[in-house]
Write a protein that holds these residues in place. Structure first.
Motif, PDB file in Angstrom:
ATOM      1  N   MET A   1       0.896  -0.964   0.102  1.00 23.04           N
ATOM      2  CA  MET A   1      -0.073   0.105   0.081  1.00 23.04           C
ATOM      3  C   MET A   1       0.854   1.248  -0.189  1.00 23.04           C
ATOM      4  SD  MET A   1      -2.920   1.050   2.711  1.00 23.04           S
ATOM      5  CE  MET A   1      -3.639   2.488   2.535  1.00 23.04           C
ATOM      6  N   THR A   2       0.736   2.356  -0.922  1.00 23.65           N
ATOM      7  CA  THR A   2       1.344   3.433  -0.833  1.00 23.65           C
ATOM      8  C   THR A   2       0.568   4.587  -0.376  1.00 23.65           C
ATOM      9  OG1 THR A   2       0.815   3.878  -3.107  1.00 23.65           O
ATOM     10  CG2 THR A   2       2.664   2.604  -2.873  1.00 23.65           C
ATOM     11  N   HIS A   3       1.370   5.645   0.244  1.00 24.61           N
ATOM     12  CA  HIS A   3       0.450   6.788   0.753  1.00 24.61           C
ATOM     13  C   HIS A   3       0.934   7.908  -0.093  1.00 24.61           C
ATOM     14  CE1 HIS A   3      -0.916   4.262   4.021  1.00 24.61           C
ATOM     15  NE2 HIS A   3       0.266   3.797   3.769  1.00 24.61           N
ATOM     16  N   THR A   4       0.280   9.014  -0.517  1.00 30.08           N
ATOM     17  CA  THR A   4       0.701  10.018  -1.167  1.00 30.08           C
ATOM     18  C   THR A   4       0.474  11.349  -0.506  1.00 30.08           C
ATOM     19  OG1 THR A   4       0.051   9.105  -3.388  1.00 30.08           O
ATOM     20  CG2 THR A   4       0.506  11.537  -3.208  1.00 30.08           C
ATOM     21  N   PRO A   5       1.582  12.144  -0.182  1.00 35.03           N
ATOM     22  CA  PRO A   5       1.400  13.164   0.649  1.00 35.03           C
ATOM     23  C   PRO A   5       0.200  13.954   0.154  1.00 35.03           C
ATOM     24  CG  PRO A   5       3.538  12.953  -0.309  1.00 35.03           C
ATOM     25  CD  PRO A   5       2.764  11.829  -0.910  1.00 35.03           C
ATOM     26  N   PRO A   6      -0.751  14.386   0.942  1.00 33.49           N
ATOM     27  CA  PRO A   6      -1.511  15.497   0.605  1.00 33.49           C
ATOM     28  C   PRO A   6      -1.454  16.847   0.377  1.00 33.49           C
ATOM     29  CG  PRO A   6      -1.477  15.365   3.014  1.00 33.49           C
ATOM     30  CD  PRO A   6      -0.523  14.196   2.631  1.00 33.49           C
ATOM     31  N   ARG A   7      -2.205  17.290  -0.792  1.00 32.97           N
ATOM     32  CA  ARG A   7      -1.827  18.732  -1.047  1.00 32.97           C
ATOM     33  C   ARG A   7      -2.885  19.519  -0.572  1.00 32.97           C
ATOM     34  NH1 ARG A   7       1.120  18.229  -5.951  1.00 32.97           N
ATOM     35  NH2 ARG A   7       1.396  16.156  -6.774  1.00 32.97           N
ATOM     36  N   ALA A   8      -2.324  20.577   0.251  1.00 32.13           N
ATOM     37  CA  ALA A   8      -3.129  21.411   0.866  1.00 32.13           C
ATOM     38  C   ALA A   8      -2.531  22.801   1.087  1.00 32.13           C
ATOM     39  CB  ALA A   8      -3.790  21.084   2.071  1.00 32.13           C
ATOM     40  N   SER A   9      -2.842  23.680   1.932  1.00 28.74           N
ATOM     41  CA  SER A   9      -2.198  24.852   2.537  1.00 28.74           C
ATOM     42  C   SER A   9      -0.785  24.638   2.856  1.00 28.74           C
ATOM     43  CB  SER A   9      -3.025  25.681   3.339  1.00 28.74           C
ATOM     44  OG  SER A   9      -3.038  24.934   4.281  1.00 28.74           O
ATOM     45  N   HIS A  10      -0.366  25.523   3.279  1.00 29.22           N
ATOM     46  CA  HIS A  10       0.977  25.406   3.725  1.00 29.22           C
ATOM     47  C   HIS A  10       1.696  24.181   3.771  1.00 29.22           C
ATOM     48  CE1 HIS A  10       0.912  28.935   6.362  1.00 29.22           C
ATOM     49  NE2 HIS A  10       0.361  28.059   7.184  1.00 29.22           N
TER      50      HIS A  10
ATOM     51  N   GLU B   1       5.272   2.450  12.446  1.00 24.71           N
ATOM     52  CA  GLU B   1       4.748   3.582  11.479  1.00 24.71           C
ATOM     53  C   GLU B   1       4.806   4.876  12.071  1.00 24.71           C
ATOM     54  OE1 GLU B   1       1.143   2.374   9.789  1.00 24.71           O
ATOM     55  OE2 GLU B   1       1.631   0.529   9.219  1.00 24.71           O
ATOM     56  N   VAL B   2       5.501   6.000  10.981  1.00 30.86           N
ATOM     57  CA  VAL B   2       5.507   7.141  11.416  1.00 30.86           C
ATOM     58  C   VAL B   2       4.447   8.225  10.853  1.00 30.86           C
ATOM     59  CG1 VAL B   2       6.958   9.189  11.468  1.00 30.86           C
ATOM     60  CG2 VAL B   2       7.823   6.946  12.243  1.00 30.86           C
ATOM     61  N   THR B   3       3.754   9.088  11.296  1.00 33.65           N
ATOM     62  CA  THR B   3       2.884  10.076  10.814  1.00 33.65           C
ATOM     63  C   THR B   3       3.835  11.162  11.006  1.00 33.65           C
ATOM     64  OG1 THR B   3       0.689   8.961  11.549  1.00 33.65           O
ATOM     65  CG2 THR B   3       0.619  11.399  10.961  1.00 33.65           C
ATOM     66  N   ALA B   4       4.044  11.619   9.803  1.00 35.10           N
ATOM     67  CA  ALA B   4       4.982  12.764   9.424  1.00 35.10           C
ATOM     68  C   ALA B   4       4.181  14.214   9.256  1.00 35.10           C
ATOM     69  CB  ALA B   4       6.035  12.643   8.243  1.00 35.10           C
ATOM     70  N   VAL B   5       4.216  15.203  10.189  1.00 34.40           N
ATOM     71  CA  VAL B   5       3.436  16.183   9.933  1.00 34.40           C
ATOM     72  C   VAL B   5       4.239  17.556   9.612  1.00 34.40           C
ATOM     73  CG1 VAL B   5       1.776  17.676  11.340  1.00 34.40           C
ATOM     74  CG2 VAL B   5       2.150  15.369  11.656  1.00 34.40           C
ATOM     75  N   ASP B   6       4.079  18.523   8.847  1.00 33.10           N
ATOM     76  CA  ASP B   6       4.743  19.679   8.448  1.00 33.10           C
ATOM     77  C   ASP B   6       3.740  20.487   7.732  1.00 33.10           C
ATOM     78  OD1 ASP B   6       7.880  20.210   8.596  1.00 33.10           O
ATOM     79  OD2 ASP B   6       6.957  21.244   7.194  1.00 33.10           O
ATOM     80  N   THR B   7       4.125  21.770   7.715  1.00 31.16           N
ATOM     81  CA  THR B   7       3.094  22.621   6.800  1.00 31.16           C
ATOM     82  C   THR B   7       3.724  22.650   5.639  1.00 31.16           C
ATOM     83  OG1 THR B   7       4.939  24.498   7.509  1.00 31.16           O
ATOM     84  CG2 THR B   7       3.012  24.363   9.151  1.00 31.16           C
ATOM     85  N   SER B   8       4.874  22.264   5.203  1.00 29.88           N
ATOM     86  CA  SER B   8       5.259  22.464   3.765  1.00 29.88           C
ATOM     87  C   SER B   8       5.265  21.252   2.832  1.00 29.88           C
ATOM     88  CB  SER B   8       7.040  22.557   3.900  1.00 29.88           C
ATOM     89  OG  SER B   8       7.383  22.606   2.624  1.00 29.88           O
ATOM     90  N   THR B   9       4.107  21.643   1.765  1.00 30.99           N
ATOM     91  CA  THR B   9       4.067  20.514   0.958  1.00 30.99           C
ATOM     92  C   THR B   9       5.362  20.176   0.230  1.00 30.99           C
ATOM     93  OG1 THR B   9       2.125  21.455   0.171  1.00 30.99           O
ATOM     94  CG2 THR B   9       2.798  19.992  -1.267  1.00 30.99           C
ATOM     95  N   SER B  10       6.427  20.763  -0.187  1.00 29.18           N
ATOM     96  CA  SER B  10       7.673  20.474  -0.824  1.00 29.18           C
ATOM     97  C   SER B  10       8.359  19.441   0.278  1.00 29.18           C
ATOM     98  CB  SER B  10       8.301  21.588  -1.210  1.00 29.18           C
ATOM     99  OG  SER B  10       8.781  22.419  -0.338  1.00 29.18           O
ATOM    100  N   HIS B  11       8.388  19.928   1.512  1.00 27.20           N
ATOM    101  CA  HIS B  11       9.113  18.966   2.350  1.00 27.20           C
ATOM    102  C   HIS B  11       8.763  17.813   2.665  1.00 27.20           C
ATOM    103  CE1 HIS B  11      10.849  22.889   4.762  1.00 27.20           C
ATOM    104  NE2 HIS B  11      11.389  22.470   3.709  1.00 27.20           N
ATOM    105  N   LEU B  12       7.264  17.560   2.357  1.00 24.40           N
ATOM    106  CA  LEU B  12       6.769  16.209   2.855  1.00 24.40           C
ATOM    107  C   LEU B  12       6.981  15.312   1.726  1.00 24.40           C
ATOM    108  CD1 LEU B  12       3.270  17.497   4.333  1.00 24.40           C
ATOM    109  CD2 LEU B  12       5.091  15.950   5.405  1.00 24.40           C
ATOM    110  N   HIS B  13       6.787  16.200   0.352  1.00 29.11           N
ATOM    111  CA  HIS B  13       7.042  15.216  -0.881  1.00 29.11           C
ATOM    112  C   HIS B  13       8.509  14.808  -0.900  1.00 29.11           C
ATOM    113  CE1 HIS B  13       3.525  15.425  -3.344  1.00 29.11           C
ATOM    114  NE2 HIS B  13       3.131  16.791  -2.780  1.00 29.11           N
ATOM    115  N   ARG B  14       9.547  15.799  -0.620  1.00 26.59           N
ATOM    116  CA  ARG B  14      10.918  15.242  -0.496  1.00 26.59           C
ATOM    117  C   ARG B  14      10.959  14.055   0.423  1.00 26.59           C
ATOM    118  NH1 ARG B  14      15.528  19.055  -1.571  1.00 26.59           N
ATOM    119  NH2 ARG B  14      17.198  18.195  -0.953  1.00 26.59           N
TER     120      ARG B  14
END
Length: 292
Positions: free
Chosen positions: A1-10, A82-95
């Protein structure tokens, strides 16, 4: 199963805005995050190994994860988690997610984009919450501490890692034409932080206790790497001092600014990359607090 980082605000930033850094600054921050992870890998691993977690958590949250320094250290330390990784930055999460995919860890990483000063995301009920260099960037840290307390599973652990300050790289008598330049830059940066990051240096132990946590342990990690230094340390120093430059340039004397510019000029014989006396010197303090 794969998970794609959500696209949202900050953002996790060893030296700058963790929670409020916007995506327009993400590229510069991301490289520093990655270098921080590479240069300080041994010290970060010593922190995760020290955590009083017993058999090991299955559900972990990394608050202000940046590009994943803590996330990947925690995944290595706890191979069944498993780790839930939380951040405001979309680009950081995608990286971060791209790294997880390359490492074959995508099924163990769940990116969540959220501004922790706004609506608190659904983080399920973790047994361990990790916040490294992020708590002092919250607009209301006491509110965030209450949110973490209520989110944690009973008996769960909250690990708060905070920096003693911006790392130092140069000897005290460097550079030769402006001895003590780095200390003067640090003094200017401290004034900047006092104005813009008022919670830096807070008494997190007392704050955790006041929120209802039991602080089980506290530890300070002293970092002193080199010389000789690796290429990564040179790039870490260069990128870090570039970031410092952006915050202190207006308050330095003309002579100090010229000397700092020479250090940052990679084509100059005075470039910091050409110095053989670089070190990485800093401290990180960790609080391990239990929800009882």
């Amino acid at each position: 199963m794969t998970h794609t980082p959500p696209r949202a605000s900050h953002d996790h930033d060893p030296h700058a805005a963790h929670q409020h850094g916007a995506d327009q600054d993400a590229d510069g921050q991301a490289e520093i995050f990655d270098l921080d992870a590479e240069v300080l890998a041994e010290h970060i691993a010593s922190i995760t190994a020290w955590l009083p977690v017993g058999a090991g958590p299955r559900r972990i949250v990394d608050l202000g994860c940046g590009t994943g320094t803590g996330t990947f250290a925690l995944l290595e330390r706890f191979p069944h988690a498993e780790v839930t990784a939380v951040d405001t930055s979309t680009s950081h999460l995608h990286r971060l997610f791209e790294k997880a995919t390359k490492l074959g860890l995508a099924d163990r990483v769940h990116p969540v984009q959220a501004d922790l000063d706004a609506t608190w995301p659904d983080l399920r009920t973790p047994e361990l919450v990790w916040a490294s260099a992020s708590m002092h960037h919250m607009a209301d840290p006491d509110r965030t501490l209450r949110q973490v307390h209520d989110t944690l599973a009973p008996g769960g652990l909250f690990a708060v890692v905070e920096l003693a300050g911006f790392p130092r790289f140069l000897p005290e008598d460097a550079p030769e034409d402006r001895p003590g330049l780095e200390e003067r830059c640090h003094a200017a940066l401290d004034r900047h932080h006092a104005e813009h990051v008022p919670h830096r240096g807070a008494d997190w132990g007392s704050k955790l206790t006041a929120t209802g946590f039991t602080v089980e342990a506290e530890r300070t990690i002293t970092v002193h790497i080199g010389p000789p230094h690796t290429d990564a340390v040179g790039r870490y120093a260069l990128k870090s001092l570039h970031r410092m430059h952006s915050r202190v340039a207006r308050t330095l004397t003309a002579e100090d600014l010229t000397a700092l510019d020479r250090l940052l000029d990679t084509d100059s014989p005075h470039s910091i990359l050409r110095r053989g006396d670089l070190t990485v010197r800093t401290e990180r303090t960790v609080w391990a607090a239990r929800r009882t």
